[in-house]
Design a protein around this motif. Structure first.
Motif, PDB file in Angstrom:
ATOM      1  N   ALA A   1       0.829  -1.208   0.000  1.00  0.00           N
ATOM      2  CA  ALA A   1       0.000   0.000   0.000  1.00  0.00           C
ATOM      3  C   ALA A   1       0.860   1.253   0.000  1.00  0.00           C
ATOM      4  CB  ALA A   1      -0.921   0.006   1.222  1.00  0.00           C
ATOM      5  N   GLY A   2       2.120   1.121   0.382  1.00  0.00           N
ATOM      6  CA  GLY A   2       3.007   2.273   0.403  1.00  0.00           C
ATOM      7  C   GLY A   2       4.357   1.933   0.991  1.00  0.00           C
ATOM      8  N   GLY A   3       5.290   2.840   0.806  1.00  0.00           N
ATOM      9  CA  GLY A   3       6.628   2.650   1.359  1.00  0.00           C
ATOM     10  C   GLY A   3       7.553   1.919   0.412  1.00  0.00           C
ATOM     11  N   PRO A   4       8.722   1.565   0.903  1.00  0.00           N
ATOM     12  CA  PRO A   4       9.744   0.966   0.043  1.00  0.00           C
ATOM     13  C   PRO A   4       9.608  -0.539  -0.190  1.00  0.00           C
ATOM     14  CG  PRO A   4      10.627   1.273   2.234  1.00  0.00           C
ATOM     15  CD  PRO A   4       9.239   1.897   2.229  1.00  0.00           C
ATOM     16  N   ALA A   5       8.614  -1.192   0.374  1.00  0.00           N
ATOM     17  CA  ALA A   5       8.484  -2.648   0.207  1.00  0.00           C
ATOM     18  C   ALA A   5       8.418  -3.010  -1.275  1.00  0.00           C
ATOM     19  CB  ALA A   5       7.246  -3.161   0.925  1.00  0.00           C
ATOM     20  N   PRO A   6       9.234  -3.982  -1.720  1.00  0.00           N
ATOM     21  CA  PRO A   6       9.268  -4.340  -3.128  1.00  0.00           C
ATOM     22  C   PRO A   6       8.198  -5.343  -3.565  1.00  0.00           C
ATOM     23  CG  PRO A   6      10.959  -5.558  -1.970  1.00  0.00           C
ATOM     24  CD  PRO A   6      10.307  -4.638  -0.960  1.00  0.00           C
ATOM     25  N   LYS A   7       7.606  -6.064  -2.594  1.00  0.00           N
ATOM     26  CA  LYS A   7       6.602  -7.071  -2.953  1.00  0.00           C
ATOM     27  C   LYS A   7       5.649  -7.290  -1.790  1.00  0.00           C
ATOM     28  CE  LYS A   7       9.931 -10.686  -1.898  1.00  0.00           C
ATOM     29  NZ  LYS A   7      10.673 -11.816  -2.357  1.00  0.00           N
ATOM     30  N   PRO A   8       4.525  -7.950  -2.057  1.00  0.00           N
ATOM     31  CA  PRO A   8       3.511  -8.176  -1.009  1.00  0.00           C
ATOM     32  C   PRO A   8       4.019  -9.081   0.106  1.00  0.00           C
ATOM     33  CG  PRO A   8       2.671  -8.777  -3.185  1.00  0.00           C
ATOM     34  CD  PRO A   8       4.119  -8.497  -3.337  1.00  0.00           C
ATOM     35  N   LEU A   9       3.304  -9.058   1.230  1.00  0.00           N
ATOM     36  CA  LEU A   9       3.562 -10.030   2.290  1.00  0.00           C
ATOM     37  C   LEU A   9       3.096 -11.393   1.808  1.00  0.00           C
ATOM     38  CD1 LEU A   9       2.282  -8.120   5.462  1.00  0.00           C
ATOM     39  CD2 LEU A   9       4.671  -8.554   4.822  1.00  0.00           C
ATOM     40  N   PRO A  10       3.904 -12.429   1.951  1.00  0.00           N
ATOM     41  CA  PRO A  10       3.459 -13.760   1.542  1.00  0.00           C
ATOM     42  C   PRO A  10       2.288 -14.237   2.402  1.00  0.00           C
ATOM     43  CG  PRO A  10       5.847 -13.711   1.867  1.00  0.00           C
ATOM     44  CD  PRO A  10       5.300 -12.420   2.397  1.00  0.00           C
ATOM     45  N   ALA A  11       1.328 -14.882   1.763  1.00  0.00           N
ATOM     46  CA  ALA A  11       0.176 -15.436   2.477  1.00  0.00           C
ATOM     47  C   ALA A  11       0.610 -16.643   3.299  1.00  0.00           C
ATOM     48  CB  ALA A  11      -0.909 -15.840   1.496  1.00  0.00           C
ATOM     49  N   LYS A  12      -0.056 -16.836   4.429  1.00  0.00           N
ATOM     50  CA  LYS A  12       0.133 -18.017   5.273  1.00  0.00           C
ATOM     51  C   LYS A  12      -1.175 -18.785   5.284  1.00  0.00           C
ATOM     52  CE  LYS A  12       4.277 -17.269   7.038  1.00  0.00           C
ATOM     53  NZ  LYS A  12       5.349 -18.235   7.025  1.00  0.00           N
ATOM     54  N   GLN A  13      -1.095 -20.082   5.433  1.00  0.00           N
ATOM     55  CA  GLN A  13      -2.279 -20.929   5.441  1.00  0.00           C
ATOM     56  C   GLN A  13      -2.832 -21.043   6.855  1.00  0.00           C
ATOM     57  OE1 GLN A  13      -3.742 -22.212   2.604  1.00  0.00           O
ATOM     58  NE2 GLN A  13      -2.211 -20.899   1.639  1.00  0.00           N
ATOM     59  N   ILE A  14      -4.122 -20.767   6.995  1.00  0.00           N
ATOM     60  CA  ILE A  14      -4.802 -20.922   8.276  1.00  0.00           C
ATOM     61  C   ILE A  14      -6.071 -21.741   8.069  1.00  0.00           C
ATOM     62  CG2 ILE A  14      -3.924 -18.864   9.436  1.00  0.00           C
ATOM     63  CD1 ILE A  14      -6.526 -17.408   8.629  1.00  0.00           C
TER      64      ILE A  14
END
Length: 139
Positions: free
Chosen positions: A116-129
């Motif tokens: 959504a913003g900032g220097p992050a180059p890629k999304p947070l990886p999904a975890k299985q729940i």
């Protein structure tokens, strides 16, 4: 009389200073009293949380498990890695529809982990729940 510093005493002294600095920074950016909560405990039978622990439109961070669980809409639970994709810091807040990292300002959408913003180059990886009987478990 002052004794000369040995390699061992220098290493011990600098290691202690580094540990003190690291401990001092560990709570940097904590937002006590915000809409997000941190938890480090996993309850019995592998339960991460109760569904009632996760606010609609928000989430909860489980630092020890390095996972964040969100509920973007009622009864729609998502889980993502709590490790920022920019520099590996642990995210520390879920508020206003984003998962926030205190280190460099990266923000991720609670619905899909996308940047959504900032220097992050890629999304947070999904975890299985798994959500069963009011309990949320990592699978």
């Amino acid at each position: 009389m002052t004794l000369p510093a040995t390699r061992r005493t220098v290493l011990l002294a600098t290691g202690g200073a580094a540990a003190a600095l690291t401990a001092g920074c560990s709570d940097y950016g904590d937002n006590n009293g915000s809409s997000s909560e941190k938890s480090s405990a996993t309850s019995a039978a592998g339960q991460l949380a109760k569904t009632t622990d996760i606010p609609v439109g928000g989430g909860k961070i489980f630092a020890d498990q390095k996972v964040v669980v969100t509920q973007p809409a009622k009864d729609d639970f998502k889980a993502f890695s709590a490790i920022c994709t920019h520099m590996g810091c642990i995210v520390n807040k879920v508020a206003d529809g984003t998962i926030d990292c205190p280190c460099h300002g990266s923000k991720y959408h609670i619905a899909d982990g996308s940047v959504a913003g900032g220097p992050a180059p890629k999304p947070l990886p999904a975890k299985q729940i798994a959500v069963e009987g009011g309990a949320i478990k990592l699978t």
